[in-house]
Design a protein around this motif. Structure first.
Motif, PDB file in Angstrom:
ATOM      1  N   GLY A  29     -15.868  -1.516  37.793  1.00  0.00           N
ATOM      2  CA  GLY A  29     -17.380  -1.498  37.611  1.00  0.00           C
ATOM      3  C   GLY A  29     -17.947  -1.567  39.221  1.00  0.00           C
ATOM      4  O   GLY A  29     -18.839  -0.879  38.714  1.00  0.00           O
ATOM      5  N   ALA A  30     -17.310  -2.248  39.836  1.00  0.00           N
ATOM      6  CA  ALA A  30     -17.580  -3.255  41.126  1.00  0.00           C
ATOM      7  C   ALA A  30     -17.422  -1.893  42.227  1.00  0.00           C
ATOM      8  O   ALA A  30     -17.896  -1.187  42.933  1.00  0.00           O
ATOM      9  CB  ALA A  30     -15.659  -4.077  41.620  1.00  0.00           C
ATOM     10  N   ALA A  45     -23.913  -5.109  45.025  1.00  0.00           N
ATOM     11  CA  ALA A  45     -23.438  -4.261  43.904  1.00  0.00           C
ATOM     12  C   ALA A  45     -22.269  -4.067  42.989  1.00  0.00           C
ATOM     13  O   ALA A  45     -22.041  -3.251  42.124  1.00  0.00           O
ATOM     14  CB  ALA A  45     -24.281  -2.439  44.263  1.00  0.00           C
ATOM     15  N   VAL A  46     -21.498  -3.813  44.420  1.00  0.00           N
ATOM     16  CA  VAL A  46     -19.984  -4.029  44.034  1.00  0.00           C
ATOM     17  C   VAL A  46     -20.347  -5.623  43.382  1.00  0.00           C
ATOM     18  O   VAL A  46     -19.444  -5.954  42.112  1.00  0.00           O
ATOM     19  CB  VAL A  46     -18.699  -4.292  45.582  1.00  0.00           C
ATOM     20  CG1 VAL A  46     -17.559  -5.234  45.263  1.00  0.00           C
ATOM     21  CG2 VAL A  46     -18.703  -3.322  45.814  1.00  0.00           C
ATOM     22  N   THR A  47     -20.245  -7.239  44.251  1.00  0.00           N
ATOM     23  CA  THR A  47     -20.572  -7.964  43.094  1.00  0.00           C
ATOM     24  C   THR A  47     -21.286  -7.989  41.144  1.00  0.00           C
ATOM     25  O   THR A  47     -20.493  -8.562  40.429  1.00  0.00           O
ATOM     26  CB  THR A  47     -21.372  -9.238  43.464  1.00  0.00           C
ATOM     27  OG1 THR A  47     -20.966  -8.953  44.761  1.00  0.00           O
ATOM     28  CG2 THR A  47     -21.387 -10.395  43.428  1.00  0.00           C
ATOM     29  N   PHE A  48     -22.296  -7.101  42.028  1.00  0.00           N
ATOM     30  CA  PHE A  48     -23.063  -7.244  40.022  1.00  0.00           C
ATOM     31  C   PHE A  48     -22.210  -6.240  38.907  1.00  0.00           C
ATOM     32  O   PHE A  48     -21.721  -6.589  37.991  1.00  0.00           O
ATOM     33  CB  PHE A  48     -24.673  -6.648  40.267  1.00  0.00           C
ATOM     34  CG  PHE A  48     -24.741  -6.236  39.099  1.00  0.00           C
ATOM     35  CD1 PHE A  48     -25.938  -6.715  38.381  1.00  0.00           C
ATOM     36  CD2 PHE A  48     -24.494  -4.528  38.370  1.00  0.00           C
ATOM     37  CE1 PHE A  48     -26.259  -6.538  37.042  1.00  0.00           C
ATOM     38  CE2 PHE A  48     -25.601  -3.823  37.284  1.00  0.00           C
ATOM     39  CZ  PHE A  48     -25.799  -5.217  36.707  1.00  0.00           C
ATOM     40  N   GLY A  49     -20.934  -5.230  39.432  1.00  0.00           N
ATOM     41  CA  GLY A  49     -20.575  -4.612  38.648  1.00  0.00           C
ATOM     42  C   GLY A  49     -19.128  -4.963  38.701  1.00  0.00           C
ATOM     43  O   GLY A  49     -18.658  -4.930  37.231  1.00  0.00           O
ATOM     44  N   TYR A  50     -18.729  -5.973  40.180  1.00  0.00           N
ATOM     45  CA  TYR A  50     -17.377  -7.178  39.285  1.00  0.00           C
ATOM     46  C   TYR A  50     -18.100  -8.084  38.453  1.00  0.00           C
ATOM     47  O   TYR A  50     -16.812  -7.923  37.379  1.00  0.00           O
ATOM     48  CB  TYR A  50     -16.786  -7.451  40.392  1.00  0.00           C
ATOM     49  CG  TYR A  50     -15.956  -8.473  40.080  1.00  0.00           C
ATOM     50  CD1 TYR A  50     -14.928  -7.814  40.251  1.00  0.00           C
ATOM     51  CD2 TYR A  50     -16.054  -9.140  40.218  1.00  0.00           C
ATOM     52  CE1 TYR A  50     -13.249  -7.988  39.619  1.00  0.00           C
ATOM     53  CE2 TYR A  50     -14.527 -10.109  39.841  1.00  0.00           C
ATOM     54  CZ  TYR A  50     -13.445  -9.249  40.149  1.00  0.00           C
ATOM     55  OH  TYR A  50     -12.169 -10.172  39.007  1.00  0.00           O
ATOM     56  N   LEU A 107     -24.916  -2.242  53.784  1.00  0.00           N
ATOM     57  CA  LEU A 107     -23.475  -3.167  53.523  1.00  0.00           C
ATOM     58  C   LEU A 107     -24.340  -3.839  52.544  1.00  0.00           C
ATOM     59  O   LEU A 107     -23.222  -4.324  51.740  1.00  0.00           O
ATOM     60  CB  LEU A 107     -23.080  -3.660  54.884  1.00  0.00           C
ATOM     61  CG  LEU A 107     -22.638  -2.938  55.625  1.00  0.00           C
ATOM     62  CD1 LEU A 107     -21.879  -3.017  57.084  1.00  0.00           C
ATOM     63  CD2 LEU A 107     -20.846  -2.025  55.105  1.00  0.00           C
ATOM     64  N   THR A 108     -25.033  -4.691  53.002  1.00  0.00           N
ATOM     65  CA  THR A 108     -25.225  -5.502  51.883  1.00  0.00           C
ATOM     66  C   THR A 108     -25.867  -4.702  50.621  1.00  0.00           C
ATOM     67  O   THR A 108     -25.615  -5.842  49.882  1.00  0.00           O
ATOM     68  CB  THR A 108     -26.706  -6.284  52.567  1.00  0.00           C
ATOM     69  OG1 THR A 108     -26.744  -6.999  54.219  1.00  0.00           O
ATOM     70  CG2 THR A 108     -27.795  -7.422  52.281  1.00  0.00           C
ATOM     71  N   ALA A 152     -31.599  -2.491  42.821  1.00  0.00           N
ATOM     72  CA  ALA A 152     -32.564  -2.577  41.792  1.00  0.00           C
ATOM     73  C   ALA A 152     -32.968  -0.676  40.748  1.00  0.00           C
ATOM     74  O   ALA A 152     -32.017  -1.110  39.639  1.00  0.00           O
ATOM     75  CB  ALA A 152     -33.773  -3.521  42.084  1.00  0.00           C
ATOM     76  N   ALA A 153     -33.448  -0.478  41.605  1.00  0.00           N
ATOM     77  CA  ALA A 153     -33.701   1.233  40.557  1.00  0.00           C
ATOM     78  C   ALA A 153     -32.781   1.875  40.265  1.00  0.00           C
ATOM     79  O   ALA A 153     -32.628   1.942  39.174  1.00  0.00           O
ATOM     80  CB  ALA A 153     -34.525   2.267  41.543  1.00  0.00           C
ATOM     81  N   ILE A 154     -31.242   1.788  41.754  1.00  0.00           N
ATOM     82  CA  ILE A 154     -30.030   2.203  40.870  1.00  0.00           C
ATOM     83  C   ILE A 154     -29.543   1.751  39.230  1.00  0.00           C
ATOM     84  O   ILE A 154     -29.031   1.801  39.250  1.00  0.00           O
ATOM     85  CB  ILE A 154     -29.337   2.153  41.626  1.00  0.00           C
ATOM     86  CG1 ILE A 154     -30.247   3.434  43.135  1.00  0.00           C
ATOM     87  CG2 ILE A 154     -27.945   3.184  41.232  1.00  0.00           C
ATOM     88  CD1 ILE A 154     -29.184   3.586  44.615  1.00  0.00           C
ATOM     89  N   ASP A 155     -29.660   0.153  39.838  1.00  0.00           N
ATOM     90  CA  ASP A 155     -29.353  -0.593  38.652  1.00  0.00           C
ATOM     91  C   ASP A 155     -29.679  -0.097  37.363  1.00  0.00           C
ATOM     92  O   ASP A 155     -29.524   0.481  35.813  1.00  0.00           O
ATOM     93  CB  ASP A 155     -29.172  -1.858  38.851  1.00  0.00           C
ATOM     94  CG  ASP A 155     -28.326  -2.697  39.606  1.00  0.00           C
ATOM     95  OD1 ASP A 155     -27.411  -1.654  39.764  1.00  0.00           O
ATOM     96  OD2 ASP A 155     -28.643  -3.526  40.534  1.00  0.00           O
TER      97      ASP A 155
END
Length: 113
Positions: free
Chosen positions: A23-24, A11-16, A5-6, A64-67
């Motif tokens: 993106g989110a 990731a949602v916040t970064f994508g948004y 969940l964290t 971080a790796a997925i980003d």
């Protein structure tokens, strides 16, 4: 499950922030899929329970790796070595075997029919 969940929320916040609502959805889904793939493979390779799996998998490292490299980044040996704390597990893990299991799970998530 708190780690998932964290990681998903970050990731949602970064994508948004970067790409808006599409993106989110995309970044949150990809991060969650990678985390789930690693947990599934780790659970199959060890006799770990939910608590020790949660403590052993570092969601931030996976995110971080997925980003940086997309969902395929979770099949990288260095990523798995960095994301898994072997001291938290009850049994030893063969990272190469884990990598192939994660690869199968990632393929399952990315197959489009």
């Amino acid at each position: 499950m708190i780690g998932a969940l964290t990681a998903g929320k970050k990731a949602v916040t970064f994508g948004y922030k970067r790409y808006g609502i599409p993106g989110a959805i995309a970044s949150g889904g990809i991060a969650l899929a990678g985390y789930i793939a690693v947990r599934r493979a780790l659970q199959a390779a060890t006799d770990a329970d939910e608590d020790s799996l949660g403590a052993a998998v570092d969601a931030d490292t996976l995110e971080a790796a997925i980003d940086r490299g997309g969902l395929e980044a979770v099949t990288d040996v260095e990523t798995l070595e960095a994301a898994i704390d072997r001291d938290q597990l009850r049994s030893n893990v063969d990272v190469d075997e884990l990598r192939s299991s994660v690869g199968e799970d990632v393929d399952e998530f990315t197959d489009v029919e």
